[in-house]
Design a protein around this motif. Structure first.
Motif, PDB file in Angstrom:
ATOM      1  N   VAL A  31      30.729 -32.756  33.879  1.00  0.00           N
ATOM      2  CA  VAL A  31      29.292 -32.937  33.730  1.00  0.00           C
ATOM      3  C   VAL A  31      28.817 -33.968  34.742  1.00  0.00           C
ATOM      4  O   VAL A  31      29.604 -34.770  35.244  1.00  0.00           O
ATOM      5  CB  VAL A  31      28.910 -33.382  32.301  1.00  0.00           C
ATOM      6  CG1 VAL A  31      29.437 -32.381  31.271  1.00  0.00           C
ATOM      7  CG2 VAL A  31      29.417 -34.785  31.993  1.00  0.00           C
ATOM      8  N   GLU A  46      22.144 -35.957  31.362  1.00  0.00           N
ATOM      9  CA  GLU A  46      23.376 -35.248  31.709  1.00  0.00           C
ATOM     10  C   GLU A  46      23.071 -33.798  32.013  1.00  0.00           C
ATOM     11  O   GLU A  46      22.223 -33.175  31.363  1.00  0.00           O
ATOM     12  CB  GLU A  46      24.362 -35.339  30.530  1.00  0.00           C
ATOM     13  CG  GLU A  46      25.678 -34.589  30.754  1.00  0.00           C
ATOM     14  CD  GLU A  46      26.552 -34.646  29.501  1.00  0.00           C
ATOM     15  OE1 GLU A  46      26.947 -35.758  29.102  1.00  0.00           O
ATOM     16  OE2 GLU A  46      26.821 -33.571  28.926  1.00  0.00           O
ATOM     17  N   THR A  48      25.135 -29.936  33.042  1.00  0.00           N
ATOM     18  CA  THR A  48      26.350 -29.153  33.260  1.00  0.00           C
ATOM     19  C   THR A  48      26.006 -27.987  34.187  1.00  0.00           C
ATOM     20  O   THR A  48      25.068 -27.243  33.924  1.00  0.00           O
ATOM     21  CB  THR A  48      26.915 -28.592  31.936  1.00  0.00           C
ATOM     22  OG1 THR A  48      27.203 -29.673  31.052  1.00  0.00           O
ATOM     23  CG2 THR A  48      28.181 -27.792  32.183  1.00  0.00           C
ATOM     24  N   ALA A  88      20.755 -27.611  36.529  1.00  0.00           N
ATOM     25  CA  ALA A  88      21.372 -28.750  35.856  1.00  0.00           C
ATOM     26  C   ALA A  88      20.961 -30.092  36.464  1.00  0.00           C
ATOM     27  O   ALA A  88      20.857 -31.093  35.752  1.00  0.00           O
ATOM     28  CB  ALA A  88      22.890 -28.598  35.899  1.00  0.00           C
ATOM     29  N   ALA A  92      19.286 -33.226  34.364  1.00  0.00           N
ATOM     30  CA  ALA A  92      19.822 -34.578  34.237  1.00  0.00           C
ATOM     31  C   ALA A  92      18.778 -35.636  34.586  1.00  0.00           C
ATOM     32  O   ALA A  92      18.646 -36.654  33.890  1.00  0.00           O
ATOM     33  CB  ALA A  92      21.051 -34.725  35.135  1.00  0.00           C
ATOM     34  N   ASP A 253      19.913 -26.868  30.763  1.00  0.00           N
ATOM     35  CA  ASP A 253      20.461 -26.756  32.114  1.00  0.00           C
ATOM     36  C   ASP A 253      19.874 -25.565  32.856  1.00  0.00           C
ATOM     37  O   ASP A 253      19.709 -25.613  34.079  1.00  0.00           O
ATOM     38  CB  ASP A 253      21.985 -26.657  32.056  1.00  0.00           C
ATOM     39  CG  ASP A 253      22.641 -27.987  31.738  1.00  0.00           C
ATOM     40  OD1 ASP A 253      22.321 -28.977  32.427  1.00  0.00           O
ATOM     41  OD2 ASP A 253      23.443 -28.053  30.797  1.00  0.00           O
ATOM     42  N   CYS A 279      23.324 -24.512  24.473  1.00  0.00           N
ATOM     43  CA  CYS A 279      23.796 -25.544  25.392  1.00  0.00           C
ATOM     44  C   CYS A 279      25.002 -25.017  26.155  1.00  0.00           C
ATOM     45  O   CYS A 279      25.667 -24.081  25.720  1.00  0.00           O
ATOM     46  CB  CYS A 279      24.173 -26.823  24.647  1.00  0.00           C
ATOM     47  SG  CYS A 279      25.556 -26.643  23.490  1.00  0.00           S
ATOM     48  N   SER A 282      29.011 -29.482  26.903  1.00  0.00           N
ATOM     49  CA  SER A 282      28.385 -30.742  27.272  1.00  0.00           C
ATOM     50  C   SER A 282      28.699 -31.782  26.214  1.00  0.00           C
ATOM     51  O   SER A 282      29.128 -31.450  25.100  1.00  0.00           O
ATOM     52  CB  SER A 282      26.873 -30.565  27.399  1.00  0.00           C
ATOM     53  OG  SER A 282      26.320 -30.059  26.189  1.00  0.00           O
ATOM     54  N   THR A 283      28.463 -33.036  26.549  1.00  0.00           N
ATOM     55  CA  THR A 283      28.659 -34.112  25.586  1.00  0.00           C
ATOM     56  C   THR A 283      27.377 -34.290  24.766  1.00  0.00           C
ATOM     57  O   THR A 283      26.362 -33.629  24.986  1.00  0.00           O
ATOM     58  CB  THR A 283      29.002 -35.428  26.290  1.00  0.00           C
ATOM     59  OG1 THR A 283      27.812 -35.993  26.867  1.00  0.00           O
ATOM     60  CG2 THR A 283      30.058 -35.227  27.370  1.00  0.00           C
ATOM     61  N   GLY A 286      24.227 -34.670  26.641  1.00  0.00           N
ATOM     62  CA  GLY A 286      23.619 -33.448  27.145  1.00  0.00           C
ATOM     63  C   GLY A 286      22.795 -32.708  26.108  1.00  0.00           C
ATOM     64  O   GLY A 286      21.773 -32.094  26.443  1.00  0.00           O
ATOM     65  N   GLY A 304      28.277 -27.909  21.630  1.00  0.00           N
ATOM     66  CA  GLY A 304      29.022 -28.309  22.819  1.00  0.00           C
ATOM     67  C   GLY A 304      29.932 -29.504  22.607  1.00  0.00           C
ATOM     68  O   GLY A 304      31.113 -29.475  22.969  1.00  0.00           O
ATOM     69  N   ASP A 310      34.335 -35.479  23.029  1.00  0.00           N
ATOM     70  CA  ASP A 310      33.007 -36.027  23.282  1.00  0.00           C
ATOM     71  C   ASP A 310      33.085 -37.491  23.728  1.00  0.00           C
ATOM     72  O   ASP A 310      34.071 -38.190  23.480  1.00  0.00           O
ATOM     73  CB  ASP A 310      32.168 -35.904  22.005  1.00  0.00           C
ATOM     74  CG  ASP A 310      30.672 -36.117  22.232  1.00  0.00           C
ATOM     75  OD1 ASP A 310      30.227 -36.084  23.393  1.00  0.00           O
ATOM     76  OD2 ASP A 310      29.951 -36.304  21.224  1.00  0.00           O
TER      77      ASP A 310
END
Length: 331
Positions: A31, A46, A48, A88, A92, A253, A279, A282-283, A286, A304, A310
């Motif tokens: 990411v 964030e 991806t 993406a 972010a 994203d 999603c 992603s963490t 995100g 995600g 994570d």
């Protein structure tokens, strides 16, 4: 000029086990984390990479770094929509702008949008593509979850995917099911499959045909609502799916950030199209802004962070629900 500076980096997170869909398997996700610093507050976002659109973590990083002069000049979120393309990288940067504005003003993001006090949301949990027996085992392990999303392939015909769904249904008899064909049913009898999916109590079918081949659905009558994912990214691509899909899957994203995603929600509803909020891998950083899109839709697929290792102090997942992001995490 403003006193804001933008920085970014690539971060790698291992996948828990393996994440398998029709296009392949992943054992980790890269990411791009963006930060906007005004000397007093730091806004974080964030993104991806949308790999099927040719993005990579490296290309996303380069785009984010290229936006540094925009941020230094004081560009707004609205100006970002025209200064950067969807994707993406813009997601972010847009998220970092939302975050720093919330922290600087003390007004939470949900209030700025005009939403009610956030509450926990039901989220789908993904069952990766595999042999029916393996998917049944995975479904049984996730059987306590209310909503499961099943990844399918079409590679071995309709019978193979029907066997997979039947196996998941056997493993989780009480769960609600949605399926994701990931563009893999182009050569199959989609209407016939949909009727059989209805018999297995599937309530949504995601992206049965490749993006750009959506005309194949013009004469299909499906008893299960169809949902566009790869076929719609932002408002510019929305009208092409009207009349072919009853839902769209909004991912930040794809849309290029919360700002565009919110506009896309309103545009979809104006056309009578339902909303699912999804999603990429992603963490919690995100999916935090995506939570506020999901509050306005019928389905949320924000698992995600459950599928990867994570980041620390991530969002709270409890049983089938994802809880609103804490201000310390985002906005």
């Amino acid at each position: 000029m403003s006193n804001r500076s933008l920085s970014a980096r690539i971060e790698r997170y291992p996948v828990r086990g393996a994440f398998v869909i029709a296009r392949g398997a992943k054992t980790f996700v890269d990411v791009v984390a963006a930060e906007i610093d005004d000397g007093e507050h730091i806004g974080r976002g964030e993104g991806t990479a949308i790999y099927y659109r040719g993005e990579s973590a490296e290309s996303v990083l380069a785009q984010v770094e290229g936006a540094a002069p925009l941020i230094a000049s004081g560009a707004s979120r609205a100006e970002l929509l025209t200064a950067m393309p969807p994707g993406a990288a813009r997601n972010a940067v847009d998220a970092a702008l939302w975050d720093i504005e919330a922290k600087a003003s003390g007004v939470p993001v949900w209030r700025t949008i005009g939403l009610p006090q956030p509450r926990p949301l039901l989220t789908a949990y993904t069952i990766s593509l595999g042999e029916p027996g393996a998917m049944e085992i995975a479904a049984r392990a996730a059987g306590h979850r209310e909503l499961l999303k099943i990844k399918l392939s079409g590679a071995d015909g309709a019978s193979g995917d029907l066997a997979r769904v039947a196996a998941v249904r056997h493993g989780a008899p009480d769960a609600r099911l949605i399926v994701d064909a990931n563009e893999a049913w182009e050569t199959l009898d989609i209407e016939a499959i949909a009727h059989q999916m209805a018999g297995l109590r599937v309530e949504l079918i995601e992206q049965p045909v490749p993006a750009g081949s959506d005309h194949l659905l013009d004469k299909v009558w499906s008893p299960v609502p169809l949902c566009a994912d790869e076929s719609v990214h932002d408002r510019a691509s929305l009208d092409a799916v009207v009349g072919r899909y009853r839902f769209i899957n909004i991912k930040l994203d794809k849309a290029g950030g919360l700002t565009e995603a919110l506009a896309l929600v309103h545009a979809a509803k104006a056309r009578g199209i339902g909303v699912m909020t999804g999603c990429m891998l992603s963490t919690s950083l995100g999916i935090a802004p995506a939570f506020f899109v999901a509050m306005q839709g019928m389905y949320a697929d924000l698992d995600g962070p459950l599928l990867i290792e994570d980041r620390a102090s991530g969002m709270r997942f409890d049983a089938s629900d994802v809880w609103p992001p804490e201000p310390s995490l985002w906005g």
